[in-house]
Design an enzyme around this catalytic site. Structure first.
Site, PDB file in Angstrom:
ATOM      1  CE  LYS A  17       0.894   1.331   4.448  1.00  0.00           C
ATOM      2  NZ  LYS A  17       1.605   2.565   4.827  1.00  0.00           N
ATOM      3  CG  ASP A 143      -0.755   0.616   8.633  1.00  0.00           C
ATOM      4  OD1 ASP A 143      -1.475   1.459   9.204  1.00  0.00           O
ATOM      5  OD2 ASP A 143       0.341   0.903   8.115  1.00  0.00           O
TER       6      ASP A 143
END
Length: 288
Positions: A17, A143
């Protein structure tokens, strides 16, 4: 040899990401920072394979990561956490094809943990829903829930307040300056800005946002500053998360690859497509 362990490897994606921006609004009483960020999923990352055992509860890596004992590995921790939570009496031997740099700010470890939770929930038939898996993931890292849910999304709070936010398709040249940045040191630094005003998600534009950690990290790590300076000659560029990786944005894959070809070989790099839905979710759909 344990006959209940499948010999053929079936690889599950563990995508990277990017934080397209990272604003720090303030700090809570518990020491955590109030953030706003846009998590952009990529179509590039690591891959994990799971050889499940039905008559042995052993959980271990077939391919351990250098310098990371199994007990400290987020992949193994994720598998053990799922087994404990669901009282699962199966085991697994896990392989990893590691392509993402460790500690680069592109989510490698968190993504690995999320892929482990999602894949084993399916392969072990433990039956947890997405919300339950995301809650489990939060115990492993802030995350991890983003990767469990697998959508490009805005995040608020400490990162747990997630709103899906599809973005137009673009390509990213992601480069690693080969330094390790300590997230803890960044967030405890007295020089870190902590008073950026909140924005409305609907008002997001890349050019009107920034990364509040970038200047601090560039000041402390000259290689990060040098890489940023190099990329900015070619395209809009920014550091992701607390670093050390830096990305440049392109509307065209070929152009991104042309710039990558000119990059000094001392920097590891790759070109990836930004996707609104993680390849992990596509893999799970194919398995059902």
């Amino acid at each position: 040899m344990n006959t209940s362990v499948s010999k053929q490897k079936d690889w599950w994606p563990s995508p990277a990401k990017l934080n397209l921006f990272l604003h720090i609004l303030g700090r809570y009483d518990n020491g955590y920072h109030q953030l706003q960020s846009l998590f952009q999923m990529l179509d590039y990352g690591d891959a994990l394979a799971f050889n499940v055992s039905t008559d042995d509860t052993t959980i271990r890596m077939e391919t351990p990561l250098d310098g990371v004992p199994d007990d400290d590995n987020l992949i193994v921790k994720a598998a053990r956490l799922l087994a404990t939570k669901t009282q699962c009496n199966k085991g697994v031997i896990i392989s990893i094809d590691k392509r993402l740099p460790m500690g680069g700010g592109i989510g490698g470890g968190s993504s690995n943990a999320a892929t482990t939770l999602v894949a084993l929930n399916h392969l072990w038939s433990t039956g947890l829903g997405e919300d339950e898996l995301a809650d489990l993931g939060l115990a492993l890292g802030a995350d991890v829930p983003i990767f469990v849910r697998g959508l490009t999304a805005f995040a608020g709070g400490v990162g747990e307040d997630i709103t899906p936010a599809p973005q137009k398709e673009q390509y990213f040249l992601v480069a690693n300056p080969n330094v390790h940045v300590s997230t803890a040191e960044v967030f405890t630094s007295p020089d870190l800005p902590r008073n950026t005003p909140a924005i409305r998600w609907e008002d997001y534009k890349f050019e009107k946002t920034w990364n509040d950690c970038q200047q601090l990290v560039a000041n402390c790590y000259p290689e990060v500053a040098k890489l940023l300076q190099w990329l900015l000659h070619y395209a809009p560029s920014r550091m992701t998360g607390t670093g050390a990786c830096v990305f440049a944005t392109f509307s065209d894959y070929t152009l991104a690859e042309q710039v990558r070809a000119q990059m000094p070989k001392t920097w590891q790099s790759f070109v990836a497509k930004g996707v609104n839905r993680s390849p992990l979710l596509d893999k799970l759909e194919q398995q059902k």
